[in-house]
Motif scaffolding. Structure first.
Motif, PDB file in Angstrom:
ATOM      1  N   MET A  29      -4.489   3.729   7.513  1.00 29.03           N
ATOM      2  CA  MET A  29      -5.193   2.456   7.399  1.00 29.03           C
ATOM      3  C   MET A  29      -4.299   1.301   7.839  1.00 29.03           C
ATOM      4  N   ALA A  30      -4.868   0.357   8.561  1.00 24.90           N
ATOM      5  CA  ALA A  30      -4.173  -0.881   8.907  1.00 24.90           C
ATOM      6  C   ALA A  30      -4.365  -1.873   7.771  1.00 24.90           C
ATOM      7  N   ILE A  31      -3.307  -2.618   7.457  1.00 25.61           N
ATOM      8  CA  ILE A  31      -3.346  -3.525   6.306  1.00 25.61           C
ATOM      9  C   ILE A  31      -2.716  -4.850   6.683  1.00 25.61           C
ATOM     10  N   LEU A  32      -3.406  -5.929   6.335  1.00 23.91           N
ATOM     11  CA  LEU A  32      -2.848  -7.275   6.412  1.00 23.91           C
ATOM     12  C   LEU A  32      -2.619  -7.725   4.979  1.00 23.91           C
ATOM     13  N   LEU A  33      -1.363  -7.934   4.622  1.00 26.96           N
ATOM     14  CA  LEU A  33      -0.971  -8.195   3.244  1.00 26.96           C
ATOM     15  C   LEU A  33      -0.489  -9.628   3.081  1.00 26.96           C
ATOM     16  N   VAL A  34      -1.148 -10.375   2.212  1.00 32.68           N
ATOM     17  CA  VAL A  34      -0.690 -11.718   1.825  1.00 32.68           C
ATOM     18  C   VAL A  34       0.076 -11.565   0.523  1.00 32.68           C
ATOM     19  N   GLU A  35       1.296 -12.072   0.484  1.00 29.30           N
ATOM     20  CA  GLU A  35       2.113 -11.822  -0.691  1.00 29.30           C
ATOM     21  C   GLU A  35       3.191 -12.887  -0.844  1.00 29.30           C
ATOM     22  N   GLN A  36       3.391 -13.326  -2.097  1.00 29.89           N
ATOM     23  CA  GLN A  36       4.496 -14.242  -2.382  1.00 29.89           C
ATOM     24  C   GLN A  36       5.779 -13.489  -2.689  1.00 29.89           C
ATOM     25  N   LYS A  37       5.652 -12.242  -3.144  1.00 35.64           N
ATOM     26  CA  LYS A  37       6.844 -11.442  -3.441  1.00 35.64           C
ATOM     27  C   LYS A  37       7.391 -10.892  -2.130  1.00 35.64           C
ATOM     28  N   ALA A  38       8.055 -11.786  -1.395  1.00 43.40           N
ATOM     29  CA  ALA A  38       8.494 -11.447  -0.047  1.00 43.40           C
ATOM     30  C   ALA A  38       9.462 -10.281  -0.039  1.00 43.40           C
ATOM     31  N   ARG A  39      10.397 -10.272  -0.966  1.00 42.01           N
ATOM     32  CA  ARG A  39      11.406  -9.210  -0.965  1.00 42.01           C
ATOM     33  C   ARG A  39      10.753  -7.838  -1.127  1.00 42.01           C
ATOM     34  N   GLN A  40       9.822  -7.726  -2.058  1.00 38.78           N
ATOM     35  CA  GLN A  40       9.158  -6.451  -2.294  1.00 38.78           C
ATOM     36  C   GLN A  40       8.243  -6.081  -1.127  1.00 38.78           C
ATOM     37  N   ALA A  41       7.560  -7.072  -0.580  1.00 40.54           N
ATOM     38  CA  ALA A  41       6.657  -6.816   0.546  1.00 40.54           C
ATOM     39  C   ALA A  41       7.423  -6.296   1.758  1.00 40.54           C
ATOM     40  N   LEU A  42       8.597  -6.870   2.025  1.00 41.43           N
ATOM     41  CA  LEU A  42       9.355  -6.476   3.208  1.00 41.43           C
ATOM     42  C   LEU A  42       9.902  -5.053   3.114  1.00 41.43           C
TER      43      LEU A  42
END
Length: 241
Positions: free
Chosen positions: A184-197
């Protein structure tokens, strides 16, 4: 898969999103990072067709019509909104059934609902519970499960970890990584940048409605200016202090 060029969104005379370009490829997780008020939610709502916009948004080579959410949903784009967007007065099961309303394969859709109970056992246990009585983590699972029932090829997640306890937040990030493995392709909006990266392939940094930097997760995590502005000035992902 998704191509956005020159996206602009206005609130009256105010230009909240100022000519954004971004791409999401097949089977890719792409993050849209930024502080509160940067324009992240406004951007993904426009892509999903929930608001009017200017610019070019194409999906699988076809231009998407502005402000046409149901058409975009049927095309394979599903948004889990900030705040989850569950129907609080309905039961868990009724919320999940809302996820299959646009599907024509009724028998398979009902089977998929049962599969969601297997994937999220707590939802199976709470299937007749009123949705507003669920914990925050359970509500987020319900929102994601309902979106998955539309059988999206592009899943947009707007702040999925917002307000969650650390253990539940970790579960959500693990779930997102697992969905990528399923193609699946995912576009993720997130403030927890460290965890998202740690789980995304690429990311865009948004500030006051503009993309100010983009690159691979490794590049952005190792960029001192990004670390200072978005990661609290701490060591980059995968490094030690």
């Amino acid at each position: 898969m998704l191509k956005v060029r020159g996206l602009e969104v206005f609130y009256g005379p105010i230009r909240a999103v100022r000519g954004i370009d971004l791409d999401v490829g097949k089977g890719e997780i792409v993050a849209l990072l930024g502080a509160n008020g940067a324009g992240k939610t406004t951007t993904v709502r426009a892509i999903a067709g929930l608001s009017s916009c200017r610019g070019e948004v194409t999906y699988d080579g076809r231009a998407l019509v502005s402000n046409a959410a149901e058409r975009n949903l049927r095309a394979g784009i599903s948004l889990v909104p900030e705040g989850r967007g569950i129907l609080g007065s309905m039961t868990v099961e009724e919320n999940l059934l809302m996820g299959i309303y646009c599907r024509r394969d009724h028998a398979q859709a009902l089977k998929d609902v049962e599969d969601m109970y297997a994937r999220f056992p707590i939802l199976g246990e709470r299937r007749i519970a009123t949705a507003r009585l669920l914990s925050g983590g359970e509500q987020q699972m319900l929102a994601i499960a309902r979106a998955l029932l539309t059988r999206p090829r592009l899943l947009i997640l707007d702040e999925p970890s917002l307000g969650l306890a650390p253990k539940t937040s970790d579960f959500v990030f693990d779930l997102i990584a697992g969905l990528k493995k399923e193609g699946m392709a995912i576009l993720l909006v997130e403030q927890k940048a460290r965890q998202a990266l740690k789980i995304v392939d690429r990311a865009y940094l948004l500030e006051t409605g503009r993309i100010i930097k983009s690159g691979s997760a490794a590049e952005l995590a190792g960029d001192p200016s990004v670390s200072e502005a978005f990661l609290g000035g701490k060591a980059a992902v995968g490094t030690t202090s």
